[in-house]
Write an enzyme that holds these catalytic residues in place. Structure first.
Site, PDB file in Angstrom:
ATOM      1  N   LYS A  34      45.404  26.426  32.300  1.00 59.37           N
ATOM      2  CA  LYS A  34      45.153  26.726  33.709  1.00 59.37           C
ATOM      3  C   LYS A  34      43.757  27.330  33.854  1.00 59.37           C
ATOM      4  CE  LYS A  34      45.577  30.233  36.457  1.00 59.37           C
ATOM      5  NZ  LYS A  34      44.452  30.003  37.364  1.00 59.37           N
ATOM      6  N   GLU A  83      40.814  37.952  25.607  1.00 54.00           N
ATOM      7  CA  GLU A  83      39.375  38.252  25.670  1.00 54.00           C
ATOM      8  C   GLU A  83      39.140  38.854  27.046  1.00 54.00           C
ATOM      9  OE1 GLU A  83      37.458  38.112  23.238  1.00 54.00           O
ATOM     10  OE2 GLU A  83      38.653  36.863  21.907  1.00 54.00           O
ATOM     11  N   THR A 114      40.679  42.915  32.423  1.00 54.42           N
ATOM     12  CA  THR A 114      41.560  43.749  31.601  1.00 54.42           C
ATOM     13  C   THR A 114      42.906  43.961  32.306  1.00 54.42           C
ATOM     14  OG1 THR A 114      39.725  44.771  30.454  1.00 54.42           O
ATOM     15  CG2 THR A 114      41.751  46.052  30.547  1.00 54.42           C
ATOM     16  N   GLY A 170      39.886  36.960  30.860  1.00 50.04           N
ATOM     17  CA  GLY A 170      39.753  37.409  32.240  1.00 50.04           C
ATOM     18  C   GLY A 170      39.672  38.912  32.295  1.00 50.04           C
ATOM     19  N   VAL A 208      44.588  41.909  34.407  1.00 50.62           N
ATOM     20  CA  VAL A 208      45.480  40.748  34.271  1.00 50.62           C
ATOM     21  C   VAL A 208      45.832  40.533  32.793  1.00 50.62           C
ATOM     22  CG1 VAL A 208      45.775  38.274  34.721  1.00 50.62           C
ATOM     23  CG2 VAL A 208      44.659  39.709  36.418  1.00 50.62           C
ATOM     24  N   GLY A 209      44.925  40.917  31.902  1.00 50.94           N
ATOM     25  CA  GLY A 209      45.230  40.837  30.472  1.00 50.94           C
ATOM     26  C   GLY A 209      46.442  41.702  30.123  1.00 50.94           C
ATOM     27  N   CYS A 251      31.170  38.774  30.451  1.00 47.59           N
ATOM     28  CA  CYS A 251      31.828  39.882  29.762  1.00 47.59           C
ATOM     29  C   CYS A 251      30.888  40.532  28.747  1.00 47.59           C
ATOM     30  CB  CYS A 251      33.099  39.401  29.079  1.00 47.59           C
ATOM     31  SG  CYS A 251      32.840  37.949  28.060  1.00 47.59           S
ATOM     32  N   GLU A 272      33.367  47.585  34.635  1.00 47.71           N
ATOM     33  CA  GLU A 272      32.684  46.298  34.590  1.00 47.71           C
ATOM     34  C   GLU A 272      32.306  45.895  36.013  1.00 47.71           C
ATOM     35  OE1 GLU A 272      35.021  42.827  33.332  1.00 47.71           O
ATOM     36  OE2 GLU A 272      33.433  42.436  31.877  1.00 47.71           O
TER      37      GLU A 272
HETATM   38  P1  NDP Z   1      41.303  37.505  36.709  1.00 44.64           P
HETATM   39  O1  NDP Z   1      41.621  38.246  35.488  1.00 44.64           O
HETATM   40  O2  NDP Z   1      42.149  37.690  37.902  1.00 44.64           O
HETATM   41  O3  NDP Z   1      41.260  35.906  36.436  1.00 44.64           O
HETATM   42  C1  NDP Z   1      41.229  35.277  35.174  1.00 44.64           C
HETATM   43  C2  NDP Z   1      42.270  34.177  35.106  1.00 44.64           C
HETATM   44  O4  NDP Z   1      43.564  34.761  35.175  1.00 44.64           O
HETATM   45  C3  NDP Z   1      42.199  33.175  36.253  1.00 44.64           C
HETATM   46  O5  NDP Z   1      42.539  31.889  35.798  1.00 44.64           O
HETATM   47  C4  NDP Z   1      43.262  33.710  37.186  1.00 44.64           C
HETATM   48  O6  NDP Z   1      43.749  32.740  38.094  1.00 44.64           O
HETATM   49  C5  NDP Z   1      44.318  34.133  36.200  1.00 44.64           C
HETATM   50  N1  NDP Z   1      45.331  35.038  36.716  1.00 44.64           N
HETATM   51  C6  NDP Z   1      45.286  35.822  37.823  1.00 44.64           C
HETATM   52  N2  NDP Z   1      46.452  36.486  37.978  1.00 44.64           N
HETATM   53  C7  NDP Z   1      47.262  36.131  36.938  1.00 44.64           C
HETATM   54  C8  NDP Z   1      48.585  36.458  36.541  1.00 44.64           C
HETATM   55  N3  NDP Z   1      49.333  37.290  37.225  1.00 44.64           N
HETATM   56  N4  NDP Z   1      49.069  35.894  35.412  1.00 44.64           N
HETATM   57  C9  NDP Z   1      48.336  35.037  34.686  1.00 44.64           C
HETATM   58  N5  NDP Z   1      47.089  34.661  35.031  1.00 44.64           N
HETATM   59  C10 NDP Z   1      46.544  35.201  36.137  1.00 44.64           C
HETATM   60  O7  NDP Z   1      39.794  37.810  37.064  1.00 44.64           O
HETATM   61  P2  NDP Z   1      39.093  37.722  38.489  1.00 44.64           P
HETATM   62  O8  NDP Z   1      38.754  36.305  38.671  1.00 44.64           O
HETATM   63  O9  NDP Z   1      39.891  38.306  39.582  1.00 44.64           O
HETATM   64  O10 NDP Z   1      37.847  38.684  38.276  1.00 44.64           O
HETATM   65  C11 NDP Z   1      38.042  40.097  38.433  1.00 44.64           C
HETATM   66  C12 NDP Z   1      37.270  40.858  37.426  1.00 44.64           C
HETATM   67  O11 NDP Z   1      37.691  40.493  36.123  1.00 44.64           O
HETATM   68  C13 NDP Z   1      35.779  40.566  37.423  1.00 44.64           C
HETATM   69  O12 NDP Z   1      35.120  41.328  38.390  1.00 44.64           O
HETATM   70  C14 NDP Z   1      35.412  40.941  36.018  1.00 44.64           C
HETATM   71  O13 NDP Z   1      35.221  42.321  35.943  1.00 44.64           O
HETATM   72  C15 NDP Z   1      36.637  40.558  35.215  1.00 44.64           C
HETATM   73  N6  NDP Z   1      36.500  39.233  34.557  1.00 44.64           N
HETATM   74  C16 NDP Z   1      36.244  39.201  33.235  1.00 44.64           C
HETATM   75  C17 NDP Z   1      36.059  37.996  32.612  1.00 44.64           C
HETATM   76  C18 NDP Z   1      35.734  37.897  31.159  1.00 44.64           C
HETATM   77  O14 NDP Z   1      35.115  36.915  30.732  1.00 44.64           O
HETATM   78  N7  NDP Z   1      36.138  38.828  30.337  1.00 44.64           N
HETATM   79  C19 NDP Z   1      36.099  36.721  33.336  1.00 44.64           C
HETATM   80  C20 NDP Z   1      36.428  36.869  34.739  1.00 44.64           C
HETATM   81  C21 NDP Z   1      36.615  38.092  35.302  1.00 44.64           C
HETATM   82  P3  NDP Z   1      43.112  32.530  39.566  1.00 44.64           P
HETATM   83  O15 NDP Z   1      41.801  33.251  39.616  1.00 44.64           O
HETATM   84  O16 NDP Z   1      42.985  31.073  39.683  1.00 44.64           O
HETATM   85  O17 NDP Z   1      44.078  33.115  40.530  1.00 44.64           O
END
Ligand code: NDP
Length: 502
Positions: A189, A264, A244, A242, A246-247, A298, A396
């Site tokens: 996804k 990650e 922290t 993504g 949602v991680g 990141c 971040e």
């Molecule tokens: P998210 O952690 O929300 O998104 C990353 C992925 O997780 C997307 O595919 C998202 O789907 C998915 N996701 C969202 N909710 C869930 C869930 N409940 N269960 C499983 N998967 C889920 O990051 P954001 O896009 O909201 O960004 C927010 C902050 O996160 C940024 O400001 C940054 O600080 C950090 N970030 C860090 C990243 C990294 O590389 N370490 C990358 C991106 C963000 P969808 O978005 O399609 O709803």
């Protein structure tokens, strides 16, 4: 003043339509809802996706399960799997312009930068293909005449792969080829904001000879499909990149069935600079580290930790070079910093800057958005006089915002570097070997760059300490992450046991 590259209006922008890939077929999805992506650089719709629901996620998981339990992929020789991955790498290279355009227009990333990312991604697919053939366990012929021990590496099974919007094609390429190399099947996804290039990858993999059901790709919000992908009992492992937050949620959901989890997550990465450093090289790396990918990275070097004796000079030189950074149209090959992913994210970045200024930090450069009349852009921003307890120094920001802190002793630099909950990467700049190694050993982060910043290679493991994540991607162990370890303990000859006569 920032150097602006005004975006050309996308007058003939075509909206590209995508379906989802389940069990080798391109399908509309159970409810046939749609998700539309508006280009963050141009403010016009560029992609439309079939929106997946929980039911689609369940179907995709069932297809991956069947492909793993009964299909040919895990049973092929590594040589056969490797051949298909190499073919996929060639096809990625052949479709690089199309993939780069999709990532540039959906994520707002500079086209020159994305082309390099796609080339890097193709190289990772080749590296994973090589590792596929070198995946092996161990044997123990040292356990006495009556015992032979063999340790097998078996594919873990069905993997849910969830990726973010900041490096759409590169991040899926840091996960999927290694999972496939090990013989796993997957449900992928991508972020709903940047799904195009991952769906094109689906076409490439089908054409390269990946059997139906091995790779399934669904586009949906995390809220709609995330809980199923991370909690379903038929999923054996979750690989997530993504935030922290949602991680953490991913780990919670996966804990109900005790799945393997690889995470990650975020970073708040310091660059520590000593007076004896090659400052010309550092100034360039500071600007690159802060603004590469508009800071939506990141690995961004978002904290400069400067020795007090050079802080004023270095800040002024970083600010001077920052003004030469070209910001604007991602489709212009000269652009270095593109658009910010969404209007909401731009607001979040700006709120960090105003909160820092309200707490006494000085806006040494930028600080505001850039208005081209459409899209959303942010000027390279430098905050000096930042204190370690300010939110901008700890959290971040994920935007082109650089915080400058100062130190006097090596111990103080290490303390400041480690005073955040993250531990993804760090840089140290000094011509002194002892200084570099002391920092390298004492800063708690997964990667330490010495006299360079944000370099990488498929051979080098990548991942974080503490709340930056769990596990490592890339490197020669990356394939092993997608395996289970099985021990075959074999007895040779007549067996004696506690209930049998000796
Ligand atoms: P998210 O952690 O929300 O998104 C990353 C992925 O997780 C997307 O595919 C998202 O789907 C998915 N996701 C969202 N909710 C869930 C869930 N409940 N269960 C499983 N998967 C889920 O990051 P954001 O896009 O909201 O960004 C927010 C902050 O996160 C940024 O400001 C940054 O600080 C950090 N970030 C860090 C990243 C990294 O590389 N370490 C990358 C991106 C963000 P969808 O978005 O399609 O709803």
């Amino acid at each position: 003043m920032t150097v602006l590259v005004k975006p050309q209006k996308l007058v003939d922008a075509k909206v590209r339509e995508f379906s989802m890939l389940i069990d080798g077929k391109w399908v509309e999805g159970v409810e046939a809802g749609t998700i539309e992506r508006v280009a963050p650089s141009h403010g016009v719709a560029v992609s439309r996706y079939k929106a997946a629901t929980k039911d689609d996620a369940v179907k995709a998981i069932a297809a991956a399960r069947k492909a793993f339990d009964d299909g040919p992929w895990p049973r092929m020789t590594a040589s056969e799997r490797s051949g298909i991955l190499l073919k996929a790498a060639d096809m990625i290279a052949a479709r690089a312009d199309e993939l780069a355009y999709l990532d540039a227009i959906e994520a707002g990333k500079p086209i020159t930068q994305v082309k390099a990312e796609i080339a890097g991604a193709a190289d990772i697919w080749r590296y994973a293909a090589a590792l596929a053939r070198d995946l092996h366990g161990e044997s123990y012929n040292t356990l006495g005449d009556g015992t032979l021990g063999v340790v097998l590496r078996e594919a873990v099974g069905v993997v849910s792969i969830i990726t973010p919007w900041n490096f759409p094609f590169l991040i899926v390429s840091q996960k999927l080829p290694f999972a496939l190399a090990a013989g796993c099947t997957a449900v992928v996804k991508p972020s709903e904001l940047t799904s195009g290039s991952t769906l094109v990858l689906g076409e490439i993999l089908m054409e390269a000879g990946v059997p139906a059901g091995v790779v399934n790709i669904i586009v949906g919000t995390g809220a709609a499909v995330g809980p199923t992908m991370t909690g379903h009992p038929d999923v054996d492992m979750v690989s997530f990149t993504g935030s922290t937050g949602v991680g953490r949620l991913t780990m919670e959901n996966a804990s109900k069935t005790l799945k393997k989890v690889s995470l990650e997550l975020g970073g708040k990465n310091p660059q520590i600079v000593f007076p004896d450093a090659d400052l010309d090289a550092f100034i360039d790396a500071a600007v690159f580290g802060a603004y590469f990918n508009a800071g939506e990275c990141c690995n961004a070097g978002s904290r400069l930790i400067l020795h007090r004796d050079i802080a004023e000079e270095v800040t002024a030189r970083v600010a001077a070079l920052s003004q030469k950074v070209k910001v604007g149209d991602p489709l212009d090959p000269s652009t270095q910093v593109g658009a910010i992913i969404t209007p909401q994210h731009l607001e979040k970045v700006q709120s960090y800057v105003s909160a820092a200024a309200g707490s006494g930090a000085n806006i040494a450069l930028g600080g505001s958005h850039i208005d081209f009349g459409f899209g959303q852009y942010m000027a390279p921003t430098i905050l000096s006089g930042v204190k370690p307890d300010m939110a901008v120094a700890r959290e971040e920001v994920f935007g082109p915002v650089l915080s400058v802190l100062t130190f006097e002793t090596v111990d103080e630099a290490i303390r400041i570097a480690n005073a955040v909950e993250y531990g993804l990467s760090a840089g140290v700049w000094s011509r002194d070997f002892d200084t570099c190694l002391t920092i390298g050993r004492k800063v708690r982060a997964g990667t330490i760059w010495m006299n360079t910043f944000m370099d990488g290679a498929a051979e080098l493991p990548f991942g974080g300490y503490r709340q930056s994540g769990l596990g490592r991607e890339l490197g020669r162990h990356a394939v092993e992450d997608y395996t289970e370890t099985k021990t075959l303990n074999m007895h040779i000859g007549a067996r004696t046991g506690w209930w049998m006569p000796r």
